[in-house]
Design a protein around this motif. Structure first.
Motif, short mmCIF file in Angstrom:
data_model
loop_
_atom_site.label_atom_id
_atom_site.label_comp_id
_atom_site.label_asym_id
_atom_site.label_seq_id
_atom_site.Cartn_x
_atom_site.Cartn_y
_atom_site.Cartn_z
N HIS A 51 20.40 7.28 37.30
CA HIS A 51 20.73 7.18 38.24
C HIS A 51 20.77 9.09 38.89
O HIS A 51 21.76 9.56 39.79
N GLY A 52 20.39 10.01 38.28
CA GLY A 52 21.32 11.52 38.16
C GLY A 52 22.65 11.99 38.10
O GLY A 52 22.69 13.30 38.36
N LEU A 53 23.44 11.26 36.94
CA LEU A 53 24.40 11.36 37.09
C LEU A 53 23.95 13.23 36.42
O LEU A 53 24.95 13.79 36.95
N GLU A 54 23.24 13.03 35.85
CA GLU A 54 22.65 14.90 35.45
C GLU A 54 21.68 15.15 36.76
O GLU A 54 21.26 14.69 36.69
N PRO A 55 21.97 15.99 37.34
CA PRO A 55 20.85 16.31 39.19
C PRO A 55 20.11 16.71 38.83
O PRO A 55 19.07 16.36 39.30
N ASP A 56 19.28 17.29 37.57
CA ASP A 56 18.14 17.35 37.20
C ASP A 56 16.81 16.94 37.59
O ASP A 56 16.00 17.44 37.60
N LYS A 57 16.44 15.38 37.45
CA LYS A 57 16.13 14.11 37.45
C LYS A 57 16.68 13.66 38.62
O LYS A 57 17.66 12.88 37.80
N ARG A 58 15.90 12.73 39.36
CA ARG A 58 16.37 11.33 39.90
C ARG A 58 15.74 10.06 39.74
O ARG A 58 15.89 9.31 40.58
N TYR A 112 9.98 10.45 38.35
CA TYR A 112 10.41 10.55 40.39
C TYR A 112 10.53 11.95 39.83
O TYR A 112 10.27 12.74 38.90
N PRO A 113 11.18 12.71 40.84
CA PRO A 113 11.52 14.12 41.60
C PRO A 113 12.35 14.53 40.80
O PRO A 113 13.34 13.99 39.60
N ARG A 114 11.92 15.47 39.84
CA ARG A 114 12.49 16.15 38.94
C ARG A 114 12.19 18.08 38.40
O ARG A 114 11.34 18.49 39.47
N THR A 250 21.69 29.05 38.16
CA THR A 250 20.90 30.31 38.21
C THR A 250 19.18 29.25 37.62
O THR A 250 18.33 29.93 37.10
N TRP A 251 19.25 28.23 38.28
CA TRP A 251 18.02 27.09 38.14
C TRP A 251 17.19 26.56 38.87
O TRP A 251 17.97 26.29 39.97
N GLU A 252 16.16 25.96 39.58
CA GLU A 252 15.88 24.84 40.45
C GLU A 252 15.51 23.55 40.10
O GLU A 252 15.18 23.13 38.94
N PRO A 253 16.75 23.17 41.03
CA PRO A 253 16.82 21.37 40.88
C PRO A 253 15.71 21.09 41.49
O PRO A 253 14.67 22.06 41.87
#
Length: 283
Positions: A51-58, A112-114, A250-253
């Protein structure tokens, strides 16, 4: 005081519930049970976390990357829930290779968006994240058959050589922290060879820093770096606080919400790092 107050305002205004609960535990004396309650919202029926606990993938499905974040949150909060940890270990065992290695993610994220960097390289089992997960379980003091099997796999892999990238080395040091007879000179000599290693505090690019490797004065890995290096990165951390009170990434989620979520993650981490190193007043 202004650094802390503005950081607190950012967390209260823009961070997720799990970071707000962690902040309250770290800085306001709140019971760590609230952190566990927040983590349960990310747990799946299979025992893993998603569930996106690490937000870079939904992606709602469980990934080892989300399990690692769950362990990190527990460690930071100083809490341990055997049911949550045991269920996550059972899940890790169910998706591991026969030797016990796991991958950061899997093709389930593709629907899913990532972030762009969350691609098929994350489907390959490796020291990142296997070594880091084993090391975190050692820190938590949690025994499990998967941990023991994966530890043996990590030892065999490291016998072939150290990782080539900063993240792989960061995960490896989590593991080696709990192993005997660590060759510090070998690690020190290897650091400059790593990709995504940012030794220079003046370098604004993305990378793993000495402060990431050795976040506290008592870290085993502090002896890999000079005090000048550590002080430089602490000064940079202070300087990088944004006008809204949070820290940038410094990266793009994958989108604006994920960006804000990750900024909450790194803001709590930055405040904690500054406090543990004596660079933050909260009075």
């Amino acid at each position: 005081m202004e650094i802390f107050a503005s950081g607190r305002e950012f967390v209260r205004r823009d961070a997720r519930l799990v970071e707000r609960r962690l902040f309250a535990t770290l800085f306001e004396g709140a019971d760590g049970a609230g952190v566990l309650d927040a983590l349960r919202g990310y747990r799946n029926a299979d025992g893993g976390f998603g569930h996106g606990l690490e937000p870079d993938k939904r992606c709602p499905d469980s990934t080892a990357l989300d399990v690692e974040v769950a362990f990190d949150v527990m460690i930071a909060a100083g809490v341990r829930d055997d049911e949550l940890i045991g269920g996550a270990c059972d899940w890790l065992q169910s998706v591991a290779t026969p030797d016990g290695a796991v991958s950061l993610a899997s093709p389930v994220i593709e629907g899913y968006p990532r972030a762009d960097h969350m691609s098929d390289w994350t489907y390959v089992p490796g020291l990142n994240p296997t070594a880091g997960l084993v090391g975190r379980l050692d820190t938590l003091g949690f025994e499990h058959p998967w941990r023991d099997q994966a530890a043996e796999w990590c030892k065999a892999e490291l016998a072939k050589g150290l990782p080539q990238d900063g993240h792989g080395m960061l995960e490896t040091l989590h593991f080696l922290e709990h192993q005997p007879d660590v060759d510090l000179d070998q690690i020190r000599d290897w650091l400059p060879k790593l990709s995504t290693y940012r030794a220079n505090a003046d370098d604004p690019s993305y990378g793993v820093t000495p402060l990431d490797f050795a976040p506290t004065p008592g870290s085993l890995w502090r002896q890999l770096f000079t005090q000048e290096q550590i002080d430089g990165h602490l000064d940079r951390l202070l300087a990088d606080q944004q006008a809204d009170g949070g820290w940038a990434i410094t990266w793009e989620p994958p989108g604006p919400m994920a960006t804000l979520e990750y900024r909450g993650v790194v803001t709590v981490a930055a405040l904690r790092s500054l406090q543990l190193n004596g660079n933050l007043s909260i009075d």
